[in-house]
Write a protein that holds these residues in place. Sequence first.
Motif, PDB file in Angstrom:
ATOM      1  N   GLN A 180       0.833  -1.186   0.000  1.00 18.05           N
ATOM      2  CA  GLN A 180       0.000   0.000   0.000  1.00 18.05           C
ATOM      3  C   GLN A 180       0.878   1.251   0.000  1.00 18.05           C
ATOM      4  OE1 GLN A 180      -4.166  -0.154   1.640  1.00 18.05           O
ATOM      5  NE2 GLN A 180      -3.074  -1.129   3.321  1.00 18.05           N
ATOM      6  N   LEU A 181       0.577   2.154  -0.921  1.00 19.55           N
ATOM      7  CA  LEU A 181       1.259   3.436  -0.987  1.00 19.55           C
ATOM      8  C   LEU A 181       0.455   4.431  -0.159  1.00 19.55           C
ATOM      9  CD1 LEU A 181       3.573   5.055  -2.360  1.00 19.55           C
ATOM     10  CD2 LEU A 181       1.897   5.702  -4.114  1.00 19.55           C
ATOM     11  N   VAL A 182       1.121   5.056   0.807  1.00 22.73           N
ATOM     12  CA  VAL A 182       0.465   6.005   1.697  1.00 22.73           C
ATOM     13  C   VAL A 182       0.912   7.410   1.311  1.00 22.73           C
ATOM     14  CG1 VAL A 182       0.031   6.668   4.085  1.00 22.73           C
ATOM     15  CG2 VAL A 182       0.512   4.275   3.529  1.00 22.73           C
ATOM     16  N   VAL A 183      -0.058   8.239   0.940  1.00 23.07           N
ATOM     17  CA  VAL A 183       0.209   9.612   0.493  1.00 23.07           C
ATOM     18  C   VAL A 183      -0.508  10.565   1.427  1.00 23.07           C
ATOM     19  CG1 VAL A 183      -0.025  11.244  -1.421  1.00 23.07           C
ATOM     20  CG2 VAL A 183       0.378   8.812  -1.895  1.00 23.07           C
ATOM     21  N   ASN A 184       0.203  11.589   1.907  1.00 22.94           N
ATOM     22  CA  ASN A 184      -0.437  12.583   2.766  1.00 22.94           C
ATOM     23  C   ASN A 184      -1.581  13.261   2.023  1.00 22.94           C
ATOM     24  OD1 ASN A 184       1.155  12.375   5.159  1.00 22.94           O
ATOM     25  ND2 ASN A 184       2.811  13.428   4.097  1.00 22.94           N
TER      26      ASN A 184
END
Length: 210
Positions: A26-30
């Motif tokens: 999973q890519l977590v982006v602010n």
Amino acid sequence: MLIHPWDAPRDDAEWQSWLAVHDFGQLVVNGLPGEPPYLQPLHFAYDAGRGEAVTHLARPNPLWAALEADPDVVLGVVDDYVYVPGPWQAAPGTPPEHGTPTSLYAAVQLRCRAQVVDDPAEKAELLNRQMGHFQPEGGSARAAAGEAPYGRLLSGIRGLRLEVTGVRAKFKYAGSKVPEVQDRIADRLAERGGPGDAAAREHLLRRRPA
């Protein structure tokens, strides 16, 4: 992520080799101001030599504005996880019901600086790197800008280079337990034979002191 000394990787090779075959995360982006973070499931290809992971997403994906506003992201992978019932963990000489249940798992979190790739030729190069990872045996045409069969599809995606700037890795496999308890957990995992049990048992035995 809390990482006790007994759960830390022995060296970079341990987490790098694990990540090479655990390539879905999973890519977590602010999020933008007032918005929650974006969590995007995706396949990726990690390249230890270049210190980066590469992937791509559909152009209509709603995370692009947030990613361009703040390119510092986290790519996380968790796998080889199992639930361990309390009695398996009971200390020697104590009642089984006094054991504390827990989870065993492996996790790698890559802190990255994201670079969006829109140039068609560069996107094709990223796609070919990904296909080389996921389809090393071939069987698909190479992507090339303006050429069939994938050239016309390149405008519908955006590529991502994720330059790794930090790593947190954890292999939580009863490393703080005495050998008798570790043996019991390994035996019970073999007996249960559920999803993930064989992989977790392999990690537990592999990480025991020689």
